[in-house]
Design a protein around this motif. Structure first.
Motif, PDB file in Angstrom:
ATOM      1  N   HIS A  29       0.828  -1.205   0.000  1.00 38.80           N
ATOM      2  CA  HIS A  29       0.000   0.000   0.000  1.00 38.80           C
ATOM      3  C   HIS A  29       0.868   1.262   0.000  1.00 38.80           C
ATOM      4  CE1 HIS A  29      -3.043   2.907   1.047  1.00 38.80           C
ATOM      5  NE2 HIS A  29      -2.348   3.234   2.121  1.00 38.80           N
ATOM      6  N   ASP A  30       1.861   1.290   0.861  1.00 37.87           N
ATOM      7  CA  ASP A  30       2.692   2.496   0.963  1.00 37.87           C
ATOM      8  C   ASP A  30       3.602   2.695  -0.246  1.00 37.87           C
ATOM      9  OD1 ASP A  30       1.455   3.081   3.368  1.00 37.87           O
ATOM     10  OD2 ASP A  30       3.315   3.845   4.234  1.00 37.87           O
ATOM     11  N   PHE A  31       3.932   1.625  -0.963  1.00 37.10           N
ATOM     12  CA  PHE A  31       4.689   1.792  -2.209  1.00 37.10           C
ATOM     13  C   PHE A  31       3.884   2.631  -3.199  1.00 37.10           C
ATOM     14  CE2 PHE A  31       7.404  -2.213  -1.543  1.00 37.10           C
ATOM     15  CZ  PHE A  31       8.491  -1.464  -1.157  1.00 37.10           C
ATOM     16  N   GLU A  32       2.575   2.380  -3.275  1.00 39.05           N
ATOM     17  CA  GLU A  32       1.748   3.171  -4.196  1.00 39.05           C
ATOM     18  C   GLU A  32       1.792   4.650  -3.813  1.00 39.05           C
ATOM     19  OE1 GLU A  32      -2.778   3.508  -6.022  1.00 39.05           O
ATOM     20  OE2 GLU A  32      -2.441   2.216  -4.283  1.00 39.05           O
ATOM     21  N   GLU A  33       1.662   4.942  -2.529  1.00 40.59           N
ATOM     22  CA  GLU A  33       1.724   6.331  -2.074  1.00 40.59           C
ATOM     23  C   GLU A  33       3.097   6.939  -2.352  1.00 40.59           C
ATOM     24  OE1 GLU A  33      -0.762   7.508   1.583  1.00 40.59           O
ATOM     25  OE2 GLU A  33      -0.097   5.462   1.987  1.00 40.59           O
ATOM     26  N   LEU A  34       4.134   6.197  -2.025  1.00 40.56           N
ATOM     27  CA  LEU A  34       5.501   6.684  -2.171  1.00 40.56           C
ATOM     28  C   LEU A  34       5.835   7.008  -3.629  1.00 40.56           C
ATOM     29  CD1 LEU A  34       8.175   7.181  -0.660  1.00 40.56           C
ATOM     30  CD2 LEU A  34       8.711   4.784  -0.985  1.00 40.56           C
ATOM     31  N   ILE A  35       5.409   6.158  -4.530  1.00 35.97           N
ATOM     32  CA  ILE A  35       5.738   6.332  -5.954  1.00 35.97           C
ATOM     33  C   ILE A  35       4.904   7.436  -6.607  1.00 35.97           C
ATOM     34  CG2 ILE A  35       5.642   5.191  -8.213  1.00 35.97           C
ATOM     35  CD1 ILE A  35       6.307   2.553  -6.648  1.00 35.97           C
ATOM     36  N   PHE A  36       3.624   7.514  -6.280  1.00 36.35           N
ATOM     37  CA  PHE A  36       2.720   8.375  -7.047  1.00 36.35           C
ATOM     38  C   PHE A  36       2.305   9.682  -6.367  1.00 36.35           C
ATOM     39  CE2 PHE A  36       1.875   4.078  -8.771  1.00 36.35           C
ATOM     40  CZ  PHE A  36       2.282   4.316 -10.078  1.00 36.35           C
ATOM     41  N   LEU A  37       2.600   9.870  -5.070  1.00 35.72           N
ATOM     42  CA  LEU A  37       2.082  11.053  -4.368  1.00 35.72           C
ATOM     43  C   LEU A  37       2.600  12.368  -4.947  1.00 35.72           C
ATOM     44  CD1 LEU A  37       0.321  12.214  -2.127  1.00 35.72           C
ATOM     45  CD2 LEU A  37       2.318  12.112  -0.628  1.00 35.72           C
ATOM     46  N   LYS A  38       3.919  12.501  -5.091  1.00 36.62           N
ATOM     47  CA  LYS A  38       4.484  13.784  -5.560  1.00 36.62           C
ATOM     48  C   LYS A  38       3.976  14.166  -6.959  1.00 36.62           C
ATOM     49  CE  LYS A  38       7.284  15.342  -2.303  1.00 36.62           C
ATOM     50  NZ  LYS A  38       7.223  16.671  -1.732  1.00 36.62           N
ATOM     51  N   PRO A  39       4.032  13.245  -7.943  1.00 38.54           N
ATOM     52  CA  PRO A  39       3.503  13.621  -9.269  1.00 38.54           C
ATOM     53  C   PRO A  39       2.002  13.946  -9.227  1.00 38.54           C
ATOM     54  CG  PRO A  39       4.810  11.608  -9.424  1.00 38.54           C
ATOM     55  CD  PRO A  39       4.675  11.931  -7.973  1.00 38.54           C
ATOM     56  N   TRP A  40       1.250  13.200  -8.423  1.00 34.55           N
ATOM     57  CA  TRP A  40      -0.194  13.446  -8.316  1.00 34.55           C
ATOM     58  C   TRP A  40      -0.461  14.822  -7.732  1.00 34.55           C
ATOM     59  CZ3 TRP A  40      -3.844  14.483  -4.600  1.00 34.55           C
ATOM     60  CH2 TRP A  40      -5.183  14.283  -4.977  1.00 34.55           C
ATOM     61  N   LEU A  41       0.274  15.194  -6.688  1.00 33.57           N
ATOM     62  CA  LEU A  41       0.099  16.524  -6.096  1.00 33.57           C
ATOM     63  C   LEU A  41       0.408  17.620  -7.111  1.00 33.57           C
ATOM     64  CD1 LEU A  41       1.590  16.126  -2.502  1.00 33.57           C
ATOM     65  CD2 LEU A  41      -0.807  16.495  -3.121  1.00 33.57           C
ATOM     66  N   GLY A  42       1.444  17.406  -7.916  1.00 36.99           N
ATOM     67  CA  GLY A  42       1.793  18.388  -8.939  1.00 36.99           C
ATOM     68  C   GLY A  42       0.674  18.597  -9.937  1.00 36.99           C
ATOM     69  N   ARG A  43      -0.012  17.524 -10.308  1.00 40.74           N
ATOM     70  CA  ARG A  43      -1.091  17.619 -11.295  1.00 40.74           C
ATOM     71  C   ARG A  43      -2.423  18.092 -10.689  1.00 40.74           C
ATOM     72  NH1 ARG A  43       1.038  12.694 -12.637  1.00 40.74           N
ATOM     73  NH2 ARG A  43      -0.740  11.632 -11.723  1.00 40.74           N
ATOM     74  N   ASN A  44      -2.617  17.910  -9.396  1.00 43.50           N
ATOM     75  CA  ASN A  44      -3.925  18.165  -8.786  1.00 43.50           C
ATOM     76  C   ASN A  44      -3.924  19.289  -7.754  1.00 43.50           C
ATOM     77  OD1 ASN A  44      -5.837  15.883  -9.798  1.00 43.50           O
ATOM     78  ND2 ASN A  44      -3.875  14.909  -9.398  1.00 43.50           N
ATOM     79  N   ARG A  45      -2.828  20.012  -7.651  1.00 42.07           N
ATOM     80  CA  ARG A  45      -2.700  21.066  -6.644  1.00 42.07           C
ATOM     81  C   ARG A  45      -3.796  22.133  -6.777  1.00 42.07           C
ATOM     82  NH1 ARG A  45       1.145  21.934  -3.756  1.00 42.07           N
ATOM     83  NH2 ARG A  45       2.535  20.644  -4.967  1.00 42.07           N
ATOM     84  N   GLU A  46      -4.007  22.612  -7.979  1.00 37.91           N
ATOM     85  CA  GLU A  46      -4.989  23.672  -8.193  1.00 37.91           C
ATOM     86  C   GLU A  46      -6.392  23.207  -7.802  1.00 37.91           C
ATOM     87  OE1 GLU A  46      -6.702  26.085 -11.991  1.00 37.91           O
ATOM     88  OE2 GLU A  46      -4.511  25.866 -11.869  1.00 37.91           O
ATOM     89  N   MET A  47      -6.749  21.986  -8.180  1.00 32.07           N
ATOM     90  CA  MET A  47      -8.057  21.438  -7.836  1.00 32.07           C
ATOM     91  C   MET A  47      -8.220  21.340  -6.313  1.00 32.07           C
ATOM     92  SD  MET A  47      -9.480  18.328  -6.605  1.00 32.07           S
ATOM     93  CE  MET A  47      -8.220  17.134  -6.953  1.00 32.07           C
TER      94      MET A  47
END
Length: 197
Positions: free
Chosen positions: A24-42
């Motif tokens: 579970h934490d591998f998914e968070e670790l790998i994808f959190l930073k790019p996801w935040l970059g794409r969804n920050r404004e929302m």
């Protein structure tokens, strides 16, 4: 109290917890930073107060720091798990399983509210059946009472929140330490050949 379920030692179910946690934490670790970059404004538009409180902290945490926080949680969960197996005392492990299950339910709630992929939903949906089934089996076979179960569950949730703060603090300190030790050092000027003569 040695537990057997359907003729199988309950140890199998217990020792799966750190593995499921890491997946579970591998998914968070790998994808959190790019996801935040794409969804920050929302996030700032839909949840301005929450975004102002949480996003700056997540922005300051490097991937290294987040990985250290995950490693600390994994080590703690592993110690709890293997201590439970070694001493056949399962209640602290039960509390950790409840806390992890609530953590997964929070991610599923986030996903339902946002109505889009979040970097934890795939493994949350895959991990939840293991957690719920193992909780069901443990409660049935260990004969834990409702009051005792609620007490251990509350303790597990409190431990989870406190440890989350500790893990993120360790990550923040790692970032501070890396910024000092990994900072470029000035290279001493070389003396020219003429000054050596």
């Amino acid at each position: 109290m040695k537990l057997y379920l359907f003729g199988m030692d309950f140890t199998v179910y217990i020792t799966l917890l750190p593995i499921v946690f890491m997946m579970h934490d591998f998914e968070e670790l790998i994808f959190l930073k790019p996801w935040l970059g794409r969804n920050r404004e929302m996030l700032y538009q839909r949840f301005p107060t929450l975004a102002r409180k949480i996003l700056p902290h997540l922005d300051r945490l490097s991937t290294n720091a987040f990985a250290l926080a995950v490693a600390e949680e994994f080590i703690l969960l592993s110690v709890i798990t293997y201590t439970a197996v070694l001493f056949e005392y399962y209640y602290v492990w039960f509390a950790a399983l409840v806390a992890f299950t609530v953590h997964l339910l929070v991610h599923i709630g986030q996903w339902l509210v946002l109505r889009r992929y979040i970097p934890a939903i795939v493994t949350s949906l895959l991990s939840l059946p293991y957690c719920l089934y193992t909780l069901y089996l443990f409660c049935r076979e260990s004969r834990i009472g409702p009051a005792e179960g609620l007490l251990w569950s509350a303790g597990g949730l409190i431990l989870m929140v406190l440890n989350l703060f500790l893990a993120h603090r360790l990550g923040t300190r790692l970032d501070a330490w890396l910024s000092v030790t990994a900072a470029p050092r000035p290279v001493p000027a070389r003396k020219s050949n003429q000054s050596l003569r």
